[in-house]
Design an enzyme around this catalytic site. Structure first.
Site, PDB file in Angstrom:
ATOM      1  CG  HIS A 276      -1.791   1.160   1.375  1.00 45.36           C
ATOM      2  ND1 HIS A 276      -3.123   1.148   1.008  1.00 45.36           N
ATOM      3  CD2 HIS A 276      -1.559   2.425   1.845  1.00 45.36           C
ATOM      4  CE1 HIS A 276      -3.658   2.343   1.239  1.00 45.36           C
ATOM      5  NE2 HIS A 276      -2.735   3.125   1.756  1.00 45.36           N
ATOM      6  CD  GLU A 277       1.706   3.694   3.612  1.00 46.67           C
ATOM      7  OE1 GLU A 277       1.999   4.751   3.014  1.00 46.67           O
ATOM      8  OE2 GLU A 277       0.640   3.556   4.251  1.00 46.67           O
ATOM      9  CG  HIS A 280       0.448   6.430  -0.538  1.00 44.09           C
ATOM     10  ND1 HIS A 280      -0.553   7.219  -1.054  1.00 44.09           N
ATOM     11  CD2 HIS A 280      -0.124   5.736   0.487  1.00 44.09           C
ATOM     12  CE1 HIS A 280      -1.676   7.013  -0.380  1.00 44.09           C
ATOM     13  NE2 HIS A 280      -1.438   6.114   0.549  1.00 44.09           N
ATOM     14  CD  GLU A 306      -5.297   5.789   0.380  1.00 46.07           C
ATOM     15  OE1 GLU A 306      -5.127   4.621   0.783  1.00 46.07           O
ATOM     16  OE2 GLU A 306      -4.577   6.739   0.754  1.00 46.07           O
TER      17      GLU A 306
END
EC number: 3.4.17.19
Length: 509
Positions: A276-277, A280, A306
């Site tokens: 997930h990170e 980003h 996001e």
């Protein structure tokens, strides 16, 4: 000369009008100060000793005060007027538009309020962390009340004629009307609640091959996170992986840092958090290097940001092809013998009784977000007092998810966000909706994306996102950017179709 230096030099070798160059030079100094403040924030969350909070608050406040003064100065206003009088191409005009938006939005803000809010946010993050560790909401409640007052004062200074919550919302989503966000939320509730009920009614217990083989130590999980980052082509020379109380990403196109956290009983949580990170970070690193310090070198909005993390987490790392590629690596690290299909089922298991948002499955996650937005707005608008938040939170958890937290650490204290900002939770669901729409467009353009994932050839996916999203920076408002990338404005249709198909298959609905 290094490549990074060459990239940076390209921002000032400009044949544009002198007034435009003057404006951009002024703005770059502001952007570079803000970038430096971001490094201080990262340090506070990752490496700073606990006792450093008072000094760090002062440092960040001084930087925010200086950037605010420069952004709202008469000299900046004059430079904007001059640049707006020039003939500019579309990209340069977008730069000017974005500087104008920030200048106009902030010029009525008192500098003292900006510094006070920054300092209090820094202090409150430390108080939140200590309160969560001690399961002591009462110690955080006064900080939260003060933060609300400061944020409301700020919103009223920006626009006294509109609800403070709407003004705060536009900090993260400047170009997606709050009314459109509300419509999307209603569409999702109509689709997700019955789908979750149907899954709950099946009584199906999907495989959980990693649940009983632990506990898994931090070193094992870090090695697994490093291997997944290698698969995703995360560049060691422009990024790093660390640990923080709440995972986050900080940085720019030259230096993007991610954090994760490790649960000894849930190695998949750290894995998905890391991916997930990375999403980003992929956005940050995909921004045009030659535009560093300009709006065209900045991400567009929280929701678009996001969308990148949710794409990589859900549309890559939660797919069958990913686990066909990666399950052997996971088994090697964890000492398990799961099949690809078992791992795929495990990482997509729906747990309606889960208490923690960042550990929630892909469906119930959005009910976590919706309840947070409702509690958040009621608190900002004064309908709920800080002392009442734990009870309101627990009632919403029971209403939406059928479960009540045993502790405040599992409930109202679980997220860091209120120690820094309000009206921000919407971006997670907006990002998921956009991720599904981008995924559909990517599949149309690239063909068999599943085969690329299965082969571990993920660079074309990142390149597609860079070409269609990252490289534009802030050139387009949200719907225009989405239309550029997908051929139509933002719609929830792709997300609803995606989850109904995926989970209908998994649960034989």
């Amino acid at each position: 000369m290094s490549q990074a230096s060459t990239d940076l030099d390209s921002t000032v070798t400009d044949d544009s009008p002198a007034a435009y160059r003057d404006l951009m030079e002024r703005y770059r100094r502001i952007a570079h100060l803000e970038s430096g403040a971001g490094v201080l924030y990262w340090d506070q969350q990752v490496t700073m000793p606990e006792g450093g909070t008072p000094a760090r608050g002062k440092q960040l406040a001084a930087l925010s005060g200086t950037t605010h003064e420069k952004l709202t100065s008469d000299a900046m206003a004059d430079a904007l007027d001059a640049a707006e009088g020039c003939e500019l191409d579309d990209e340069r005009a977008a730069n000017v538009r974005e500087v104008r938006r920030r200048h106009d939005r902030n010029r009525s803000l008192p500098g003292e309020l900006v510094e006070e809010l920054t300092e209090h946010r820094s202090h409150s993050q430390q108080v939140w962390q200590e309160a969560k560790e001690a399961d002591d909401f009462a110690s955080f409640a006064p900080e939260l009340e003060t933060l609300r007052e400061l944020h409301v004062d700020r919103a009223e200074a920006i626009d006294p004629d509109r609800p403070a919550y709407e003004v705060m919302y536009e900090d993260g989503e400047p170009y997606l009307p709050i009314s459109r966000m509300a419509e999307i939320f209603e569409e999702l509730k109509e689709a997700l609640i019955p789908l979750i009920d149907d899954i709950r009614a099946t009584g199906t217990d999907l495989p959980t091959p990693f649940a009983d083989a632990g506990p898994y130590d931090d070193a094992t999980q870090r090695a697994l996170s490093e291997d997944v980052l290698d698969l995703l082509n995360f560049p060691d020379d422009r990024g790093r992986l660390d640990v923080s109380a709440h995972p986050f990403t900080s940085g720019n196109q030259f230096d993007s840092r991610i954090t994760t956290r490790y649960d000894p009983d849930d190695p998949l949580g750290a894995l998905t958090s890391t991916v997930h990170e990375f999403g980003h970070a992929s956005y940050n690193l995909g921004l045009p290097r030659g535009r560093f310090g300009e709006p065209l070198g900045e991400s567009l909005s929280s929701g678009v940001h996001e969308s990148q993390s949710r794409f990589w987490e859900n549309h890559v790392a939660r797919t069958r092809p990913f686990w066909e590629r990666f399950v052997d690596t996971v088994n090697e690290h964890l000492g398990t013998d799961a099949s690809a299909e078992e791992a795929y089922a495990a990482i997509n298991h729906v747990y309606p009784d889960n208490l923690i948002r960042v550990e929630a499955d892909e469906l119930t996650y959005h009910l976590h977000i919706i309840l947070r937005c409702e509690v958040d707005r009621a608190f900002v608008e004064g309908d709920t007092a800080a002392d009442d938040l734990p009870d309101v939170w627990d009632e919403k958890m029971e209403e939406y998810l059928g479960v009540t937290p045993d502790t405040d650490a599992e409930g109202v204290l679980q997220d860091i966000h209120w120690s820094g900002r309000f009206a921000a939770f919407q971006s997670y669901t907006i990002g998921s909706v956009l991720a599904a729409q981008l995924d559909a467009a990517m599949c149309d353009d690239l063909g068999d994306v599943d085969a690329l994932i299965r082969e571990g050839d993920l660079e074309p996916l990142w390149e597609w996102m860079t070409d269609n999203v990252h490289r534009h920076g802030r050139r387009y408002p949200t719907d225009e950017l989405v239309a550029e990338a997908t051929g139509e404005p933002l719609t929830a249709e792709y997300f609803v179709d995606y989850v109904e198909s995926k989970f209908g298959d998994l649960y034989d609905l």
